[in-house]
Design a protein around this motif. Structure first.
Motif, PDB file in Angstrom:
ATOM      1  N   PHE A 129      37.533 -21.490  73.274  1.00  0.00           N
ATOM      2  CA  PHE A 129      38.255 -20.851  74.369  1.00  0.00           C
ATOM      3  C   PHE A 129      37.549 -19.530  74.709  1.00  0.00           C
ATOM      4  O   PHE A 129      37.179 -18.765  73.812  1.00  0.00           O
ATOM      5  N   PRO A 130      37.326 -19.224  75.989  1.00  0.00           N
ATOM      6  CA  PRO A 130      36.460 -18.103  76.371  1.00  0.00           C
ATOM      7  C   PRO A 130      36.962 -16.704  76.013  1.00  0.00           C
ATOM      8  O   PRO A 130      36.172 -15.757  76.041  1.00  0.00           O
ATOM      9  N   VAL A 161      34.198 -26.663  77.358  1.00  0.00           N
ATOM     10  CA  VAL A 161      33.587 -26.457  78.666  1.00  0.00           C
ATOM     11  C   VAL A 161      34.618 -26.444  79.793  1.00  0.00           C
ATOM     12  O   VAL A 161      34.398 -25.827  80.836  1.00  0.00           O
ATOM     13  N   LYS A 162      35.768 -27.060  79.556  1.00  0.00           N
ATOM     14  CA  LYS A 162      36.827 -27.090  80.576  1.00  0.00           C
ATOM     15  C   LYS A 162      37.344 -25.700  80.938  1.00  0.00           C
ATOM     16  O   LYS A 162      38.009 -25.526  81.955  1.00  0.00           O
ATOM     17  N   TYR A 163      37.054 -24.706  80.068  1.00  0.00           N
ATOM     18  CA  TYR A 163      37.575 -23.354  80.281  1.00  0.00           C
ATOM     19  C   TYR A 163      36.478 -22.333  80.591  1.00  0.00           C
ATOM     20  O   TYR A 163      36.740 -21.138  80.617  1.00  0.00           O
ATOM     21  N   TRP A 164      35.248 -22.799  80.831  1.00  0.00           N
ATOM     22  CA  TRP A 164      34.130 -21.888  81.078  1.00  0.00           C
ATOM     23  C   TRP A 164      33.740 -21.818  82.545  1.00  0.00           C
ATOM     24  O   TRP A 164      32.691 -21.292  82.904  1.00  0.00           O
ATOM     25  N   GLU A 169      42.001 -26.807  84.566  1.00  0.00           N
ATOM     26  CA  GLU A 169      42.557 -26.376  83.267  1.00  0.00           C
ATOM     27  C   GLU A 169      42.513 -24.862  83.138  1.00  0.00           C
ATOM     28  O   GLU A 169      43.476 -24.222  82.693  1.00  0.00           O
ATOM     29  N   PHE A 170      41.370 -24.266  83.517  1.00  0.00           N
ATOM     30  CA  PHE A 170      41.239 -22.809  83.451  1.00  0.00           C
ATOM     31  C   PHE A 170      42.240 -22.139  84.400  1.00  0.00           C
ATOM     32  O   PHE A 170      42.933 -21.193  84.009  1.00  0.00           O
ATOM     33  N   TYR A 173      45.760 -22.241  83.066  1.00  0.00           N
ATOM     34  CA  TYR A 173      45.943 -21.265  81.996  1.00  0.00           C
ATOM     35  C   TYR A 173      46.077 -19.848  82.590  1.00  0.00           C
ATOM     36  O   TYR A 173      46.977 -19.090  82.204  1.00  0.00           O
ATOM     37  N   ALA A 174      45.196 -19.502  83.518  1.00  0.00           N
ATOM     38  CA  ALA A 174      45.231 -18.164  84.125  1.00  0.00           C
ATOM     39  C   ALA A 174      46.545 -17.931  84.856  1.00  0.00           C
ATOM     40  O   ALA A 174      47.097 -16.831  84.827  1.00  0.00           O
ATOM     41  N   ARG A 175      47.078 -18.968  85.516  1.00  0.00           N
ATOM     42  CA  ARG A 175      48.354 -18.846  86.221  1.00  0.00           C
ATOM     43  C   ARG A 175      49.485 -18.585  85.229  1.00  0.00           C
ATOM     44  O   ARG A 175      50.361 -17.773  85.474  1.00  0.00           O
TER      45      ARG A 175
END
Length: 178
Positions: A129-130, A161-164, A169-170, A173-175
């Protein structure tokens, strides 16, 4: 009055909370002009991860990761009784912040892929996770010590990679975590 947290016999003045993870709270602290990260393990429920002994995992995971060659902060001290970890502070933006600002580039992705290669060669996955990666001096550092036995499902290419980049997905999560 400034909060201080003791690690073994040393008091560390806390500057600010850096963040809360699934395993603990991380604080920026400073002692004698040197900044460090002080992680206090918590035992709050986590619906997507099962823990054993968290403080022992911090110690053993650090030892395992040191063997891989992955860039990471040095473990300075560990207080097993109070469940506190002290490590060097690496100043810079997280990979998560870089994605939010549209500043993620191919060179950084290659660095995390190299870390993934090193982890896999050691039979491990790290938490891709970034928020667990900081950019300093053009280099990415893995700032968490979490690692697990390698599983294809949780490697970088299948999960991390789904979160980079600004994937669905990213963005979801950010929302949910403004």
């Amino acid at each position: 009055m400034q909060q201080t947290i003791r690690v073994n016999q040393t008091e560390y003045p806390v500057i600010r909370l850096l963040g809360r993870g699934k395993g603990g709270y991380s604080y920026l602290a400073e002692k004698d002009g040197v900044r460090c990260v002080l992680k206090q393990i918590h035992h709050e429920p986590c619906d997507y991860y099962t823990f054993g002994n968290k403080i022992e995992a911090e110690r053993s995971d650090y030892a395992r990761l040191r063997q891989t060659g992955i860039r990471m902060p040095e473990l300075l001290d560990i207080d097993m009784e109070q469940e506190r970890v002290l490590k060097t502070y690496i100043e810079g933006p997280t990979a998560y912040e870089l994605v939010l600002r549209d500043e993620m580039d191919d060179a950084l992705l290659e660095q995390v892929r190299e870390m993934a290669r090193l982890a896999r060669a050691a039979g491990l996955n790290i938490d891709y996770f970034p928020t667990n990666f900081v950019l300093a001096g053009g280099l990415l550092y893995y700032i968490d010590y979490e690692c697990n036995a390698y599983m294809e499902e949780w490697n970088f290419e299948n999960w991390g990679v789904k979160y980079w980049s600004k994937t669905p997905e990213f963005l979801e999560y950010a929302r949910q975590h403004p």
